[in-house]
Design a protein around this motif. Sequence first.
Motif, PDB file in Angstrom:
ATOM      1  N   ARG A  10     -46.466  10.261  12.046  1.00 38.37           N
ATOM      2  CA  ARG A  10     -45.844   9.559  10.789  1.00 38.37           C
ATOM      3  C   ARG A  10     -46.740   9.361   9.943  1.00 38.37           C
ATOM      4  NH1 ARG A  10     -41.117   5.828   9.969  1.00 38.37           N
ATOM      5  NH2 ARG A  10     -40.743   5.666  12.591  1.00 38.37           N
ATOM      6  N   TYR A  11     -47.772   8.703   9.954  1.00 34.34           N
ATOM      7  CA  TYR A  11     -48.881   8.302   9.197  1.00 34.34           C
ATOM      8  C   TYR A  11     -49.198   9.565   8.340  1.00 34.34           C
ATOM      9  CZ  TYR A  11     -53.101   6.383   7.487  1.00 34.34           C
ATOM     10  OH  TYR A  11     -54.009   5.908   6.795  1.00 34.34           O
ATOM     11  N   ASP A  12     -49.603  10.751   9.138  1.00 35.01           N
ATOM     12  CA  ASP A  12     -49.935  11.978   8.482  1.00 35.01           C
ATOM     13  C   ASP A  12     -49.039  12.466   7.417  1.00 35.01           C
ATOM     14  OD1 ASP A  12     -52.396  14.098   8.339  1.00 35.01           O
ATOM     15  OD2 ASP A  12     -50.546  15.077   8.540  1.00 35.01           O
ATOM     16  N   GLN A  13     -47.610  12.395   7.874  1.00 38.12           N
ATOM     17  CA  GLN A  13     -46.674  13.148   7.157  1.00 38.12           C
ATOM     18  C   GLN A  13     -46.300  12.252   6.047  1.00 38.12           C
ATOM     19  OE1 GLN A  13     -43.437  14.446   9.678  1.00 38.12           O
ATOM     20  NE2 GLN A  13     -44.526  15.799  10.735  1.00 38.12           N
ATOM     21  N   ALA A  14     -46.249  10.946   6.135  1.00 34.33           N
ATOM     22  CA  ALA A  14     -45.746  10.067   5.162  1.00 34.33           C
ATOM     23  C   ALA A  14     -46.810   9.538   4.140  1.00 34.33           C
ATOM     24  CB  ALA A  14     -45.231   8.925   5.731  1.00 34.33           C
ATOM     25  N   ARG A  15     -48.293   9.380   4.439  1.00 32.05           N
ATOM     26  CA  ARG A  15     -48.861   9.152   3.344  1.00 32.05           C
ATOM     27  C   ARG A  15     -49.373  10.041   2.500  1.00 32.05           C
ATOM     28  NH1 ARG A  15     -52.254   4.262   4.198  1.00 32.05           N
ATOM     29  NH2 ARG A  15     -51.066   2.956   5.368  1.00 32.05           N
ATOM     30  N   PRO A  16     -49.532   9.663   1.107  1.00 32.31           N
ATOM     31  CA  PRO A  16     -49.989  10.489   0.122  1.00 32.31           C
ATOM     32  C   PRO A  16     -51.220  11.039   0.136  1.00 32.31           C
ATOM     33  CG  PRO A  16     -49.716   8.406  -0.750  1.00 32.31           C
ATOM     34  CD  PRO A  16     -49.411   8.251   0.600  1.00 32.31           C
ATOM     35  N   GLY A  17     -51.482  12.210  -0.438  1.00 28.95           N
ATOM     36  CA  GLY A  17     -52.767  12.845  -0.531  1.00 28.95           C
ATOM     37  C   GLY A  17     -53.501  12.175  -1.819  1.00 28.95           C
ATOM     38  N   TYR A  18     -54.384  12.566  -2.061  1.00 22.78           N
ATOM     39  CA  TYR A  18     -55.350  12.243  -3.299  1.00 22.78           C
ATOM     40  C   TYR A  18     -55.265  13.057  -4.430  1.00 22.78           C
ATOM     41  CZ  TYR A  18     -56.772   9.071   0.566  1.00 22.78           C
ATOM     42  OH  TYR A  18     -56.427   8.152   1.392  1.00 22.78           O
ATOM     43  N   PRO A  19     -55.345  12.575  -5.701  1.00 21.43           N
ATOM     44  CA  PRO A  19     -55.327  13.593  -6.771  1.00 21.43           C
ATOM     45  C   PRO A  19     -56.709  14.578  -6.672  1.00 21.43           C
ATOM     46  CG  PRO A  19     -55.376  11.238  -7.374  1.00 21.43           C
ATOM     47  CD  PRO A  19     -55.870  11.133  -5.907  1.00 21.43           C
ATOM     48  N   ASP A  20     -55.865  15.843  -6.997  1.00 24.76           N
ATOM     49  CA  ASP A  20     -56.889  17.050  -6.984  1.00 24.76           C
ATOM     50  C   ASP A  20     -57.966  16.752  -7.932  1.00 24.76           C
ATOM     51  OD1 ASP A  20     -55.069  18.339  -5.285  1.00 24.76           O
ATOM     52  OD2 ASP A  20     -54.054  19.345  -6.973  1.00 24.76           O
ATOM     53  N   GLU A  21     -57.866  16.238  -9.230  1.00 23.17           N
ATOM     54  CA  GLU A  21     -59.010  15.928 -10.125  1.00 23.17           C
ATOM     55  C   GLU A  21     -60.170  15.193  -9.249  1.00 23.17           C
ATOM     56  OE1 GLU A  21     -59.677  13.673 -14.327  1.00 23.17           O
ATOM     57  OE2 GLU A  21     -57.703  13.777 -13.262  1.00 23.17           O
ATOM     58  N   LEU A  22     -59.872  13.956  -8.496  1.00 19.61           N
ATOM     59  CA  LEU A  22     -60.771  13.339  -7.919  1.00 19.61           C
ATOM     60  C   LEU A  22     -61.539  14.147  -6.868  1.00 19.61           C
ATOM     61  CD1 LEU A  22     -61.817  10.853  -6.738  1.00 19.61           C
ATOM     62  CD2 LEU A  22     -59.943  10.547  -5.114  1.00 19.61           C
ATOM     63  N   VAL A  23     -60.790  14.873  -6.064  1.00 19.44           N
ATOM     64  CA  VAL A  23     -61.635  15.905  -5.085  1.00 19.44           C
ATOM     65  C   VAL A  23     -62.216  16.920  -5.842  1.00 19.44           C
ATOM     66  CG1 VAL A  23     -61.085  17.529  -3.390  1.00 19.44           C
ATOM     67  CG2 VAL A  23     -59.721  15.579  -3.466  1.00 19.44           C
ATOM     68  N   ALA A  24     -61.984  17.329  -6.686  1.00 18.70           N
ATOM     69  CA  ALA A  24     -62.755  18.365  -7.570  1.00 18.70           C
ATOM     70  C   ALA A  24     -63.876  17.776  -8.356  1.00 18.70           C
ATOM     71  CB  ALA A  24     -61.703  19.128  -8.629  1.00 18.70           C
ATOM     72  N   ARG A  25     -63.751  16.707  -8.620  1.00 22.22           N
ATOM     73  CA  ARG A  25     -65.003  15.858  -9.463  1.00 22.22           C
ATOM     74  C   ARG A  25     -66.161  15.568  -8.391  1.00 22.22           C
ATOM     75  NH1 ARG A  25     -64.263  10.636 -13.550  1.00 22.22           N
ATOM     76  NH2 ARG A  25     -66.217  10.609 -14.296  1.00 22.22           N
ATOM     77  N   ILE A  26     -65.593  15.128  -7.243  1.00 26.44           N
ATOM     78  CA  ILE A  26     -66.638  14.842  -6.045  1.00 26.44           C
ATOM     79  C   ILE A  26     -67.364  16.147  -5.817  1.00 26.44           C
ATOM     80  CG2 ILE A  26     -66.966  13.965  -3.698  1.00 26.44           C
ATOM     81  CD1 ILE A  26     -64.353  12.246  -4.195  1.00 26.44           C
ATOM     82  N   VAL A  27     -66.476  17.148  -5.350  1.00 28.91           N
ATOM     83  CA  VAL A  27     -67.124  18.490  -5.058  1.00 28.91           C
ATOM     84  C   VAL A  27     -68.019  18.864  -6.029  1.00 28.91           C
ATOM     85  CG1 VAL A  27     -66.607  20.679  -4.656  1.00 28.91           C
ATOM     86  CG2 VAL A  27     -65.171  19.056  -3.641  1.00 28.91           C
ATOM     87  N   ALA A  28     -67.764  18.762  -7.289  1.00 28.81           N
ATOM     88  CA  ALA A  28     -68.571  19.356  -8.430  1.00 28.81           C
ATOM     89  C   ALA A  28     -69.958  18.533  -8.575  1.00 28.81           C
ATOM     90  CB  ALA A  28     -67.945  19.497  -9.942  1.00 28.81           C
ATOM     91  N   GLY A  29     -69.906  17.117  -8.226  1.00 29.12           N
ATOM     92  CA  GLY A  29     -70.892  16.248  -8.224  1.00 29.12           C
ATOM     93  C   GLY A  29     -71.760  16.184  -7.215  1.00 29.12           C
ATOM     94  N   SER A  30     -71.322  17.099  -5.998  1.00 26.64           N
ATOM     95  CA  SER A  30     -72.226  17.107  -4.783  1.00 26.64           C
ATOM     96  C   SER A  30     -73.048  18.512  -4.839  1.00 26.64           C
ATOM     97  CB  SER A  30     -71.330  17.189  -3.614  1.00 26.64           C
ATOM     98  OG  SER A  30     -70.501  15.892  -3.735  1.00 26.64           O
ATOM     99  N   PRO A  31     -74.293  18.380  -4.313  1.00 29.08           N
ATOM    100  CA  PRO A  31     -75.163  19.473  -4.229  1.00 29.08           C
ATOM    101  C   PRO A  31     -74.908  20.614  -3.409  1.00 29.08           C
ATOM    102  CG  PRO A  31     -76.228  17.646  -2.966  1.00 29.08           C
ATOM    103  CD  PRO A  31     -74.988  17.055  -3.557  1.00 29.08           C
ATOM    104  N   GLY A  32     -74.050  20.212  -2.590  1.00 24.95           N
ATOM    105  CA  GLY A  32     -73.453  21.305  -1.581  1.00 24.95           C
ATOM    106  C   GLY A  32     -72.217  21.046  -0.875  1.00 24.95           C
ATOM    107  N   PRO A  33     -71.881  22.054   0.234  1.00 23.15           N
ATOM    108  CA  PRO A  33     -70.287  21.812   0.862  1.00 23.15           C
ATOM    109  C   PRO A  33     -70.218  21.058   2.015  1.00 23.15           C
ATOM    110  CG  PRO A  33     -71.240  23.722   1.462  1.00 23.15           C
ATOM    111  CD  PRO A  33     -72.443  23.122   0.709  1.00 23.15           C
ATOM    112  N   ASP A  34     -71.389  20.306   2.453  1.00 25.67           N
ATOM    113  CA  ASP A  34     -71.320  19.600   3.836  1.00 25.67           C
ATOM    114  C   ASP A  34     -70.900  18.014   3.545  1.00 25.67           C
ATOM    115  OD1 ASP A  34     -72.137  21.829   5.170  1.00 25.67           O
ATOM    116  OD2 ASP A  34     -74.180  21.232   5.023  1.00 25.67           O
TER     117      ASP A  34
END
Length: 254
Positions: A11-35
């Motif tokens: 229930r938790y997994d299906q009902a809880r919302p995800g996070y803004p794509d812009e937030l994820v992209a900004r973290i990924v772009a601001g990190s030195p690698g993929p780990d």
Amino acid sequence: MAESFGVDARRYDQARPGYPDELVARIVAGSPGPDVLDVGCGTGIASRQFQAAGCAVLGVEPDARMADFARTRGLRVEVATFEDWQPAGRTFDAVIAAQSWHWVDPATGAVKAARVLRPGGRLAIFGHVYEPPAEVAEPLAAAYRRAAPDSPFNAGSARRALDLYQEAYAKWADQIRETGEFDDPEQWRFDWERSYTRDQWLELLPSTGGLTRLRPDQLAGILDAVGDAIDALGGRFTMNYTTLAATAVRAGSR
């Protein structure tokens, strides 16, 4: 309470919302690698978004039930609190904590994150604040008081939830700064909306902190009251969400 969310991981997994794509992209772009290390990964909601963005994610989760569910969705998870988790020499390009940092010891959390981050790696603490319309929030509060009159959740502040959470994120930013291990922290904000039907909101509501430990009869009375309120609005309503983040880059040569 930290371990009450795993009672119904599906229930938790299906009902809880995800996070803004812009937030994820900004973290990924601001990190030195993929780990990426996901602290308190739960069922892997945020982890899967980072995997979809091309990251290799390891989750750390204290609740074995949540960890087991996350594994069924393709995530590597080690069961431990972040404080007790042993990195065994592993380091990461980003450490994220999605809706989980309030369960981490503030005296040790940022220090440990710095220890497992590579130079230039990013610590990102983020989570949602939601504010239902008064036509939904007020019947929920009244039904909760009737169902669980002795609950500490009935002694909430009269201040807006967003104001309280902004203070918490500012405090976490200060704690990151005080380690001396990071560049100056930043605070990010993302505002968005989501429409919920009656059934969608009643599916999500039992996964929230104040309701996860109630008896079935207590929960049923609350859901009936909230369901009636949503019916009176035509069977659906719009939720205003704000996603807040406190984030900083590990000091050192990049």
